[in-house]
Scaffold this active site. Structure first.
Site: not given
Lengths: 77, 245
Positions: B152, B139
């Site tokens: 995350y 990401s």
């Protein structure tokens, strides 16, 4: 015993691409036969497959030479 | 270009928008695909859409036993495993000071530890075959950080380090390990945002639009292909210029 040695030698010769004569009892995979550390892992995987045995990680680390491998496999069978 | 006929691929999280797009792209290039997910109906629907060369392989990635079994199940279903796409991921967003230990642990377990375990199970066969592809879906947040996503971001940054270390170990065996890092992609995960939130994010994106899952899939397809044999340890950012890294 000799059968095990022959089969182990064949795997080592094929995997590392070395002359059969160089695969002596005391030949070290890394120091004498040009293996890197991942090669030794792959050799152990090939031994497991050829002989239908499981070689635990701590035992695999003690297998440094051709002789070590033949001895371990002979005892494990 | 990018012919994967005769290759087999396991795509985790194939029930989600990006995972399904990746499975479609690899399948479209000729690969046999294993569709992993936790929800069966979308996986079955995707299998029906793809037709031949598709297998449904459900597993709970937070369960260590299921993790160990999944690569074996993929090999049994497809004959062997050439390409592993670690796409499955979860979010448990919260400001760090309010983030529970469980939310931290769950995100690290699925987004990072599961990737390590699955990859370990998959590379044995790849090493023997002297060919393999591991593509990890990261990401942009793993590189830039993001408020509310400490867990995350940590997991996705960890994925990059893991991928580089594995790339170094496995390059000599014809196995590449790379990361595709999506930016803001239109999926169920981003549908949760309201219009104001979306508008605010779009001002940060030079391309001035959200990405489409197929644009992530195209990057994965490239890295999975024989043509990408000399690319390893890389992170391919697909983010419309949101972060130029």
């Amino acid at each position: 015993m000799s059968d095990v040695a022959d089969r182990v030698r064949k795997i080592v010769v094929e995997h590392l691409g070395v002359e059969e004569e160089k695969v002596t009892e005391s030949a070290s995979f890394i120091d004498d036969l040009g293996a890197d550390s991942l090669d030794t892992v792959e050799l152990v995987m090939a031994f497991e497959e050829e002989f239908g045995i499981e070689i635990p990680d701590d035992a695999a680390e003690t297998i440094q030479t051709f002789g070590d491998a033949v001895k371990f496999i002979s005892e494990a069978q | 270009m990018f012919d994967l006929h005769g290759k087999t691929a396991l795509v985790t999280g194939a029930s989600g928008g990006i995972g399904a797009a990746i499975a479609r792209a690899l399948h479209g290039a000729g690969a046999t695909v294993g569709l992993h997910g936790t929800r069966l109906p979308p996986l079955e629907a995707l299998k029906a859409e793809l037709g031949d060369r598709a297998h449904v392989l459900p597993a709970d990635l937070s369960d260590p036993q299921a993790l160990a079994a999944l690569p074996k199940q993929a090999e049994e279903a497809m004959g062997r495993l050439d390409i592993l796409v670690n796409n499955a991921g979860i979010t448990r967003d919260n400001l760090f000071i309010r983030m529970s230990d469980d939310d931290w642990d769950d995100v690290l377990a699925v987004n990072l530890t599961a990737v390590a375990r699955l990859t370990k199970g998959a590379i044995r066969g790849m090493m023997k075959a002297r060919w393999g592809r591991v593509v990890n879906v990261g990401s942009v947040v793993g590189a830039t950080g993001n408020a509310g996503q400490a867990n995350y971001a940590a997991a996705k940054a960890g994925l990059v380090g893991l991928s580089k270390a594995l790339a170094a170990e496995l390059a000599g065996r014809g196995i590449t390990v790379n990361v595709v890092a999506p930016g803001f992609i239109a999926t169920a995960m981003t549908d949760k945002l309201n219009d104001d939130q979306k508008a605010a994010i779009l001002t940060q994106i030079p391309a001035a639009r959200m990405g489409d899952p197929s644009e992530i899939a195209a990057a994965v397809l490239y890295l999975a292909s024989p043509e990408a044999a000399y690319v390893t340890g890389a992170t391919l950012h697909v983010n419309g210029g949101m972060a130029m890294l």
